[in-house]
Motif scaffolding. Structure first.
Motif, mmCIF file in Angstrom:
data_model
loop_
_atom_site.group_PDB
_atom_site.id
_atom_site.type_symbol
_atom_site.label_atom_id
_atom_site.label_comp_id
_atom_site.label_asym_id
_atom_site.label_seq_id
_atom_site.Cartn_x
_atom_site.Cartn_y
_atom_site.Cartn_z
ATOM 1 N N GLN A 18 0.807 -1.214 0.000
ATOM 2 C CA GLN A 18 0.000 0.000 0.000
ATOM 3 C C GLN A 18 0.844 1.269 0.000
ATOM 4 O O GLN A 18 0.299 2.371 -0.093
ATOM 5 N N LEU A 19 2.162 1.132 0.104
ATOM 6 C CA LEU A 19 3.040 2.298 0.140
ATOM 7 C C LEU A 19 3.464 2.687 -1.268
ATOM 8 O O LEU A 19 3.498 1.849 -2.177
ATOM 9 N N PRO A 20 3.811 3.956 -1.484
ATOM 10 C CA PRO A 20 4.292 4.385 -2.808
ATOM 11 C C PRO A 20 5.633 3.745 -3.126
ATOM 12 O O PRO A 20 6.380 3.327 -2.228
ATOM 13 N N ARG A 21 5.947 3.677 -4.408
ATOM 14 C CA ARG A 21 7.226 3.103 -4.820
ATOM 15 C C ARG A 21 8.366 3.960 -4.282
ATOM 16 O O ARG A 21 8.296 5.168 -4.254
ATOM 17 N N GLY A 22 9.421 3.267 -3.860
ATOM 18 C CA GLY A 22 10.545 3.977 -3.288
ATOM 19 C C GLY A 22 10.431 4.184 -1.796
ATOM 20 O O GLY A 22 11.216 4.926 -1.212
ATOM 21 N N ALA A 23 9.448 3.558 -1.153
ATOM 22 C CA ALA A 23 9.253 3.730 0.288
ATOM 23 C C ALA A 23 9.086 2.366 0.931
ATOM 24 O O ALA A 23 8.681 1.395 0.288
ATOM 25 N N THR A 24 9.392 2.286 2.197
ATOM 26 C CA THR A 24 9.199 1.052 2.948
ATOM 27 C C THR A 24 8.770 1.382 4.369
ATOM 28 O O THR A 24 8.934 2.512 4.837
ATOM 29 N N VAL A 25 8.229 0.401 5.030
ATOM 30 C CA VAL A 25 7.806 0.561 6.414
ATOM 31 C C VAL A 25 9.029 0.502 7.328
ATOM 32 O O VAL A 25 9.854 -0.405 7.210
ATOM 33 N N LEU A 26 9.151 1.480 8.190
ATOM 34 C CA LEU A 26 10.166 1.440 9.231
ATOM 35 C C LEU A 26 9.434 1.209 10.545
ATOM 36 O O LEU A 26 8.957 2.139 11.184
ATOM 37 N N VAL A 49 -12.697 3.020 26.583
ATOM 38 C CA VAL A 49 -11.776 3.933 25.896
ATOM 39 C C VAL A 49 -12.483 4.476 24.661
ATOM 40 O O VAL A 49 -12.711 3.748 23.693
ATOM 41 N N HIS A 50 -12.847 5.766 24.691
ATOM 42 C CA HIS A 50 -13.626 6.334 23.592
ATOM 43 C C HIS A 50 -12.748 6.985 22.529
ATOM 44 O O HIS A 50 -13.212 7.265 21.420
ATOM 45 N N ALA A 51 -11.481 7.260 22.842
ATOM 46 C CA ALA A 51 -10.583 7.903 21.876
ATOM 47 C C ALA A 51 -9.223 7.211 21.910
ATOM 48 O O ALA A 51 -8.263 7.720 22.493
ATOM 49 N N PRO A 52 -9.084 6.015 21.305
ATOM 50 C CA PRO A 52 -7.799 5.299 21.325
ATOM 51 C C PRO A 52 -6.717 6.100 20.615
ATOM 52 O O PRO A 52 -6.990 6.814 19.647
ATOM 53 N N PHE A 53 -5.485 5.972 21.082
ATOM 54 C CA PHE A 53 -4.387 6.783 20.560
ATOM 55 C C PHE A 53 -4.090 6.491 19.097
ATOM 56 O O PHE A 53 -3.549 7.315 18.385
ATOM 57 N N TRP A 54 -4.480 5.297 18.609
ATOM 58 C CA TRP A 54 -4.100 4.893 17.263
ATOM 59 C C TRP A 54 -5.185 5.189 16.235
ATOM 60 O O TRP A 54 -5.033 4.843 15.064
ATOM 61 N N MET A 55 -6.260 5.851 16.619
ATOM 62 C CA MET A 55 -7.411 5.968 15.718
ATOM 63 C C MET A 55 -7.084 6.729 14.435
ATOM 64 O O MET A 55 -7.686 6.480 13.384
ATOM 65 N N ASP A 56 -6.121 7.663 14.473
ATOM 66 C CA ASP A 56 -5.782 8.440 13.279
ATOM 67 C C ASP A 56 -4.485 7.981 12.632
ATOM 68 O O ASP A 56 -3.991 8.645 11.709
ATOM 69 N N ARG A 57 -3.912 6.878 13.095
ATOM 70 C CA ARG A 57 -2.647 6.396 12.538
ATOM 71 C C ARG A 57 -2.874 5.601 11.258
ATOM 72 O O ARG A 57 -3.791 4.790 11.167
ATOM 73 N N LEU A 58 -2.002 5.826 10.278
ATOM 74 C CA LEU A 58 -2.095 5.132 9.002
ATOM 75 C C LEU A 58 -1.821 3.633 9.187
ATOM 76 O O LEU A 58 -0.848 3.245 9.837
ATOM 77 N N LEU A 59 -2.708 2.798 8.662
ATOM 78 C CA LEU A 59 -2.555 1.342 8.651
ATOM 79 C C LEU A 59 -2.525 0.727 10.057
ATOM 80 O O LEU A 59 -2.055 -0.389 10.244
ATOM 81 N N ALA A 60 -2.997 1.477 11.065
ATOM 82 C CA ALA A 60 -2.952 0.971 12.439
ATOM 83 C C ALA A 60 -4.099 -0.001 12.697
ATOM 84 O O ALA A 60 -5.254 0.303 12.397
ATOM 85 N N ASP A 61 -3.778 -1.156 13.228
ATOM 86 C CA ASP A 61 -4.764 -2.175 13.555
ATOM 87 C C ASP A 61 -4.317 -2.841 14.847
ATOM 88 O O ASP A 61 -3.289 -3.521 14.879
ATOM 89 N N PRO A 62 -5.055 -2.645 15.958
ATOM 90 C CA PRO A 62 -4.602 -3.207 17.245
ATOM 91 C C PRO A 62 -4.489 -4.719 17.238
ATOM 92 O O PRO A 62 -3.715 -5.278 18.016
#
Length: 774
Positions: free
Chosen positions: A174-182, A258-271
């Protein structure tokens, strides 16, 4: 820390690396290894070049060279200290567990000058506002930690591997070419900051990088997880009536509040992906809080404590001389030490179905820690879970699931529920053991001057790293001779590991960590020594198949008569065994010698004549092997004892080993095939045989029986030392109740039947598992 980083090469496929004991079918994935992925021109599979050049940034040493005192370091690398020796004294004293007052007084000495050291990332303090009133301000302490020693231990090229599995690769697509997950690994646990002075606590936040190679990241000596922040635990003053009503409403809807988890706006975040099962709190504490407590109730605290206390001690491992039922403040290592022996010790004293239940959870625990899981292993984990569920009712039937006052008759145990997610999580993120940070925390580090103290510690560490890096090339001796070094140290001490990797050697030196001696490396050095040198020949250190064998430079006893050896060790057949070995070796030199003999011992009218009457004796020999899944990792050497009766050991001390008696098989790939279990004695080795029987249906461990002649004398043989394969642990079969006359020094001598303890060591467990699993 960026979530996405640019890289020079985007994707590369490398052939799979087969590990020892790998019996899996070919799969379209690759293993994570220490490979060099540099290339002149890499494309993305569509004919488009992905090579891109970026400007160089500032390195760790660049920052060190721009310090305000850099000019003074040109002629004196250790400035502001007068010499390397003065720096070492100051560094040692500053690292002692002194009070802050004593440290401040020491720093005022003219020799120290610690405050003039080059600085690194400073600690920062941020006050956090709250909509609720608190007893004291909420202060967050944080910094930007770095470790310059992993520059060649990082992977920036995405590739599908058994360690990454499905979820990481789906993110990559799902990332653009030339990028990787760190990827980053965050871990935190409550820690006391003060004791008896306000009971202040915080959550130290440890930070690690997922692209540090697993074999480096999971080593405690690497210190790959750095302290990034101290998260406060505020005491919030609220209306308890309103709070209770809120949580009751959440519970009705099966919500956690918990009504506002810290990860709710993080890209590709899945607990369900990033909250992975954790070995210490989920597996080892589940064992200690539940499995072990069930065993204590079923077997009885007194009986179980006695069984642990009479187990023969093993060098390098904890011996529970006082039992385990009253242990306090047990660490994760303590949990693992108990797990090594518990299955064999409860067998016979606990009902069979109960042993099967505990054994199933133990198998699950060991399999889940495998660093290279495959589909077959995940099937075995699910089978262990199924076995537990099929037999778990025996725990309730026996009334062992206890509360504070009475038995509990339900399975509402969160840690048991978490075991159900092991296989699904492994399929998503790969080996779960790689996500567990290796902590080395000391609560004494946290006090009222915490940031000032930690900042000073970091300055000391950075200065030590920089000076070591700069002086490394200058200290290399091009005229180094292996025989000189070997003759000097004598090879009879537990020296620290001599590694060919200067970065890893520096890591070990910086972290003041004592690691295993690399006897494989010492054997290679020995092979280069001239025969006419002062080093004894044959060499005391050598490699036989996959095992490094080491004898001390000096024997324990020299010039001992064979008759005295026979008497001291109570070996009436020693002369016959030596004569038989010499005859077989003369007929066919270099053969693999077998172990054992006829049941009816031939009569001895007179002792055979030997071509010698005196021998040298070693009371110990050390065996070292490599990791089952990664042969590049050296395991700690295990000391094998073989000593005559003496103080504390009225019957002598003899450890147990695995011996190769068939060249068609090779440990560990072949498992127990082609091997015998023996009592180890000496160089040649006098060994006494234990016959390997079938597996016990409850424990899943092989049953061993001492081999004897008809007249009751143990069957002994002489074999070359190089036929030794591995140290193993055996547990006497104690029956319904252990004999009260047994002690830790005599339990092995008087026992006739044993369990081959597959749980003593994870690598030994994996060797047996893969050899017996279709």
């Amino acid at each position: 820390m960026r979530d996405i980083v640019d890289i020079l090469q985007f994707a590369e496929v490398v052939p799979p690396r087969h590990h020892a004991g790998d019996h899996t079918n070919s799969i379209p994935e690759v293993h994570d290894g220490d490979h060099d992925y540099s290339s002149a021109n890499i494309d993305n599979g569509f004919g488009e070049s992905l090579e891109e050049v970026y400007d160089d940034g500032s390195t760790f040493l660049d920052l060190f060279d721009t310090d305000e005192y850099a000019e003074c370091m040109v002629n004196n690398l250790y400035y502001p200290f007068a010499s390397k020796e003065e720096w070492e004294v100051a560094d040692y004293l500053l690292r002692l567990s002194l009070s802050m007052v004593a440290i401040d007084e020491f720093l005022k000495l003219s020799m120290v000058r610690a405050e003039m050291l080059p600085s690194g990332p400073s600690w920062k303090c941020q006050t956090i506002s709250s909509i609720h009133p608190t007893k004291s301000p909420i202060r967050l302490f944080w910094r930007d930690p770095i470790n310059p020693l992993f520059h060649d231990k990082l992977d920036f090229i995405p590739r599908r591997s058994l360690q990454n599995r499905d979820s990481a690769w789906e993110m990559q697509t799902q990332l653009p070419r030339g990028a990787t997950v760190l990827g980053t690994i965050l871990s935190s646990d409550k820690t006391n900051i003060t004791t008896m002075t306000g009971a202040r606590v915080a959550h130290p936040l440890l930070l690690g990088l997922a692209n540090i190679r697993m074999c480096t990241r999971t080593k405690l000596s690497s210190k790959a997880f750095l302290l990034a922040a101290l998260l406060p635990i505020p005491n919030i003053m609220v209306n308890l009536d309103d709070l209770e009503a809120y949580f009751e409403a959440c519970a009705d809807s099966r919500l956690n509040g918990v009504h506002a988890p810290f990860w709710m706006d993080r890209l590709l975040a899945d607990p369900s992906i990033f909250l992975t099962p954790e070995s210490l709190h989920h597996w080892h504490k589940e064992f200690y809080n539940h499995d072990l407590q069930w065993c204590i109730v079923v077997v009885g605290a007194q009986e179980l404590d006695f069984r642990f206390s009479i187990s023969q001690p093993t060098t390098g491992y904890r011996h529970f001389s006082g039992g385990i039922s009253k242990l306090k403040q047990v660490t994760g290592r303590g949990h693992r030490d108990i797990q090594r022996y518990i299955i064999g010790l409860i067998s016979g004293a606990a009902p069979r179905h109960f042993v099967i239940t505990i054994c199933a959870l133990m198998d699950l625990r060991y399999l889940a820690q495998c660093p290279a899981p495959d589909d077959n292993l995940l099937v075995c984990i699910n089978q262990s879970l199924l076995t537990f569920h099929e037999h778990k009712d025996v725990i309730l039937t026996l009334g062992t699931w206890m509360g504070t006052k009475r038995p509990i008759e339900n399975w509402h145990i969160p840690k048991l529920e978490l075991l159900q997610s092991i296989t699904s999580s492994t399929r998503k993120v790969g080996a779960l053991i790689q996500w567990n940070p290796t902590r080395q925390m000391n609560n004494n580090d946290y006090n009222l001057q915490i940031c000032h103290h930690l900042y000073r510690e970091e300055k000391l560490r950075r200065f030590a790293i920089a000076t070591s890096l700069k002086s490394h090339s200058a200290s290399h001796d091009p005229d180094f001779r292996a025989e000189d070094a070997l003759e000097e140290d004598g090879l009879d001490d537990e020296d620290e590991q001599e590694t060919n990797d200067p970065q890893m050697a520096l890591l070990e030196e910086m972290n003041h960590t004592r690691v295993a001696t690399n006897y494989f490396s010492k054997a290679r050095q020995m092979a280069t020594v001239r025969r006419d040198s002062s080093i004894p020949y044959p060499h005391r250190t050598f490699v036989a198949e996959n095992t490094a064998i080491h004898l001390n430079y000096n024997p324990s006893r020299t010039g001992v008569k064979v008759d005295d050896v026979s008497t001291d060790f109570n070996l009436p057949d020693l002369h016959v065994a030596l004569s038989g070995f010499l005859q077989r070796d003369a007929r066919e030199r270099g053969i693999v010698h077998g172990v054992g003999g006829p049941r009816r011992r031939p009569p001895i009218n007179h002792l055979p004549i030997l071509p010698f009457d005196r021998v040298q004796l070693w009371d110990t020999v050390r065996l070292q092997q490599t990791s089952f899944h990664d042969p590049s990792i050296m395991l700690p050497a295990q000391t094998v004892h073989a000593s005559p009766p003496g103080p504390g050991w009225p019957k002598g001390r003899r450890d147990t080993i695995l011996v190769n008696v068939d060249t068609a098989y090779e440990w560990p790939q072949s498992g127990l095939s082609g091997s015998h279990i023996t009592w180890q004695d000496q160089y040649l080795c006098y060994v006494q045989c234990l016959n390997i029987g079938p597996c016990d249906s409850a424990t899943g461990m092989h049953v061993l029986k001492r081999a004897k002649h008809v007249d009751g004398i143990p069957i002994g043989s002489i074999i070359p030392l190089r036929q030794l394969c591995a140290f193993i642990s055996i547990i006497p079969r104690l029956g319904d109740a252990a004999d009260a006359r047994l002690t830790s020094a005599t339990s092995m001598h008087y026992s006739q039947d044993f369990f081959l303890n597959k749980y003593f060591d994870k690598d030994f467990y994996y060797a047996l598992h893969y050899a017996t699993t279709p």
